[in-house]
Design a protein around this motif. Sequence first.
Motif, PDB file in Angstrom:
ATOM      1  N   HIS A  56      93.996   4.375  41.005  1.00 22.87           N
ATOM      2  CA  HIS A  56      93.630   4.704  42.382  1.00 22.87           C
ATOM      3  C   HIS A  56      92.213   5.261  42.377  1.00 22.87           C
ATOM      4  O   HIS A  56      91.736   5.735  41.347  1.00 22.87           O
ATOM      5  N   HIS A  58      88.701   7.493  43.782  1.00 26.17           N
ATOM      6  CA  HIS A  58      88.235   8.751  44.387  1.00 26.17           C
ATOM      7  C   HIS A  58      86.758   8.615  44.731  1.00 26.17           C
ATOM      8  O   HIS A  58      86.030   7.886  44.058  1.00 26.17           O
ATOM      9  N   THR A  63      88.196  15.849  39.845  1.00 25.23           N
ATOM     10  CA  THR A  63      89.588  16.190  39.550  1.00 25.23           C
ATOM     11  C   THR A  63      89.590  17.083  38.317  1.00 25.23           C
ATOM     12  O   THR A  63      88.906  16.806  37.327  1.00 25.23           O
ATOM     13  N   HIS A 100      90.965   5.938  38.435  1.00 27.49           N
ATOM     14  CA  HIS A 100      91.658   6.433  37.246  1.00 27.49           C
ATOM     15  C   HIS A 100      93.152   6.237  37.363  1.00 27.49           C
ATOM     16  O   HIS A 100      93.689   6.024  38.451  1.00 27.49           O
TER      17      HIS A 100
END
Length: 291
Positions: A56, A58, A63, A100
Amino acid sequence: MPTDDDPEILTSREAEVGGVPVRRALPQRTHRTVGAWCFADHIGPSASGVATIGPHPHIGLQTVTWVLEGELVHRDSVGSEQAIRPGQLNLMTAGGGVVHAEDPEPGLPQRGHAVQLWVAQPEATRRGAPAFEHHAELPTSELGDTTATVLVGSFAGVTSPARADTDHLGAQLFLRGRTTVPLDAGAEHAIIALDGPVALDGRALGVGRVAYLAPGRTELHLATTEPRRVLLLGGTPYPDEIHMWWNFVAASRDEITTAQQDWEARAERFPDVTSVLPRVPAPRPPWLARA
Ligand code: MN
């Protein structure tokens, strides 16, 4: 100065990530961010692992993954493949775009306990290059009966080697009695109980709650009769309005719409990442009219 409402004891929202229940401590309706921290999930402890998730995207955030029990394998579009174990930190910078996956460590189902945090990137880096860091060891500082492990930023005389684009702080405090925690009066702070209730300025803070401490404080009193871990987050109140939706943090809604469309179109900014788990489709932004 702190008021009668300080600390504010807030309730984390129950949510689910990859089939694993999580307690979402941030964002809160009344406190969207604490410093640049804009998202905080407390995962487990549970028998269902550390919340694995397929590829998915970002944008605009970092993160920060901190594992207390269990193990994950991180893979990203920067080319990283990195197992993370308890006491270690993974820090991924999305900038203008990253993908990632967090795969289960092959083998038997395992217990999992972790914290997944996001940091909103400042204007200077939010459209920059993606990056990844793994820190196998982090600096610690002794504060009376408490051991502080500094994940990000500076606390109690030590500084984490992890990249920090703003002045935010993240530390795990391992409490074994009473401790006075020094705080930066220019910052706001949050405390999340990780493995059982603690007393915060004489008030109970249990798992599933988050204490918000307004700027102006120079210290905080924590006490426990059992060894307990808490997470301390802090930073100067974030100066910009941020837009946060799904896995994206941006300066405008249009940037988020473009990122959602680029992910669905498999655009170059979001390269493929290998995973045993399926690619996560983006939901439709609620502000777009139905086609
Ligand atoms: Mn992610």
